[in-house]
Scaffold this active site. Sequence first.
Site, PDB file in Angstrom:
ATOM      1  CE  LYS A 114      23.844  42.967  97.194  1.00 54.38           C
ATOM      2  NZ  LYS A 114      24.743  41.855  97.100  1.00 54.38           N
ATOM      3  CG  ASP A 116      23.277  35.714  91.042  1.00 55.51           C
ATOM      4  OD1 ASP A 116      22.265  36.026  91.696  1.00 55.51           O
ATOM      5  OD2 ASP A 116      24.413  36.157  91.292  1.00 55.51           O
ATOM      6  CE1 TYR A 152      28.950  43.010  93.007  1.00 58.42           C
ATOM      7  CE2 TYR A 152      29.540  40.749  93.565  1.00 58.42           C
ATOM      8  CZ  TYR A 152      29.586  42.107  93.831  1.00 58.42           C
ATOM      9  OH  TYR A 152      30.263  42.551  94.925  1.00 58.42           O
ATOM     10  NE  ARG A 192      34.033  23.713 110.131  1.00 55.79           N
ATOM     11  CZ  ARG A 192      34.261  22.390 110.269  1.00 55.79           C
ATOM     12  NH1 ARG A 192      33.691  21.528 109.465  1.00 55.79           N
ATOM     13  NH2 ARG A 192      35.070  21.948 111.220  1.00 55.79           N
TER      14      ARG A 192
HETATM   15  N1  PLP Z   1      25.264  38.128  92.823  1.00 56.33           N
HETATM   16  C1  PLP Z   1      24.765  39.347  92.565  1.00 56.33           C
HETATM   17  C2  PLP Z   1      23.800  39.518  91.431  1.00 56.33           C
HETATM   18  C3  PLP Z   1      25.152  40.448  93.329  1.00 56.33           C
HETATM   19  O1  PLP Z   1      24.653  41.662  93.041  1.00 56.33           O
HETATM   20  C4  PLP Z   1      26.086  40.261  94.379  1.00 56.33           C
HETATM   21  C5  PLP Z   1      26.532  41.398  95.209  1.00 56.33           C
HETATM   22  O2  PLP Z   1      26.247  42.534  94.928  1.00 56.33           O
HETATM   23  C6  PLP Z   1      26.595  38.983  94.605  1.00 56.33           C
HETATM   24  C7  PLP Z   1      26.158  37.934  93.828  1.00 56.33           C
HETATM   25  C8  PLP Z   1      27.612  38.737  95.692  1.00 56.33           C
HETATM   26  O3  PLP Z   1      26.979  38.663  96.940  1.00 56.33           O
HETATM   27  P1  PLP Z   1      27.657  39.108  98.328  1.00 56.33           P
HETATM   28  O4  PLP Z   1      27.946  40.565  98.239  1.00 56.33           O
HETATM   29  O5  PLP Z   1      26.598  38.748  99.335  1.00 56.33           O
HETATM   30  O6  PLP Z   1      28.889  38.290  98.483  1.00 56.33           O
END
Ligand code: PLP
Length: 391
Positions: A209, A184, A112, A60
């Site tokens: 992604k 992000d 998101y 961990r």
């Molecule tokens: N940030 C963005 C721009 C996303 O599109 C997503 C998920 O679609 C996330 C964060 C969250 O990531 P996760 O689905 O891996 O938890």
Amino acid sequence: MGDTETETGAERGLAGFSTRAIHAGQDPEPTTGAVIPPISLSTTFAQDGVGNHKGFEYSRSGNPTRTAMEIQVASLEEARYGMAFASGLAAEDNILRLLTQGQRVILGNDAYGGTFRLISKVWAPLGFPWSAVDLTDLDGLRDNWPSDTGMVWLETPTNPLLTCFDIEAIVSIAHERGAIVVVDNTFATPYLQQPITLGADIVVHSATKYLGGHSDVVGGFVATSDDGLAERLSFTQNAAGAVPSPFDCYLVLRGVKTLAVRMDRHCENARAVVDLLVDHDAVERVLYPQLPDHPGHEAAAKQMRDFGGMVSFTLRAGRDAAMRVAAATSIFTLAESLGAVESLIEHPGAMTHMSAAGSPLEVPDNLIRLSVGIEDAHDLVDDLAAALDTI
Ligand code: PLP
């Protein structure tokens, strides 16, 4: 070990992005010479004497496969530290723990849906206020700055409207007022944009992604070059424990090796799709950062190498037509998520962004979002044209 300190590409003296993607953190394994970092499944590591170990104690806190991937991705982000998480949202949650109660998060007004849900439904009730702000309006941000702001959180390009924000300008406003900036970078990836080099304090990814790139791993990543932030983030990474498995780290590590070639093809294919959509009578508006009238086009042109593989558009015929088109393609698969080799289509209002309904982040109901994959461009264009003909 938790936070993996790394040298940035420049410090390492390595030539380029893809060289780092393929080699950073990935020296051949010393005992066998294995060229690919092994998937280290051991949860615990032998010590010669109490506290005398080879850098790893318990998985961990730190794991060799995770460390390899943390060094690799941090290096691509030009960041000194990288930390891997079990999902993008686990990474986000870890960052929000930097705030002290009463500190506000300014969130870009398109993001998101899951990020919106985490900030507004999980953290806000615990005493962390938030506001949705149009971050293309820099004067508005300066003039209406809430004095309790501790963090500005932005995606650029945003999900799903692909609005682009000027990272350097926002960083300058936030830093003057004592707030940190989190970017992000999921949609752009470090190949197209490196927010740390533009002054951002923290970069976050859904590694699910483009980093993973093959729709076969859920993961998250946090990068920073700030020693103090890294120490606190890695403390919580270990203390709260939302870490990925060694196999998941291996999948991200493998995906990232081809990030540059995949992104070039995603961008090229996205342009072919945009060319179809801008000339199509059924389409009301095409959202793609390369288009000169796109919100934030200038910021994108300034800070991105290219404009990405995500394309959104609205239909003149409204919501029902959007639902029909989303279900009518055969190569574009109707599914949530994005950023992988295969093309995906979705209706954000009813799928990824349903949690934002009725909020300032609600998306138009005639909106369709495409994650343009790396198939042959002409097949993608033909598929989409056929689906639009069903309206
Ligand atoms: N940030 C963005 C721009 C996303 O599109 C997503 C998920 O679609 C996330 C964060 C969250 O990531 P996760 O689905 O891996 O938890």
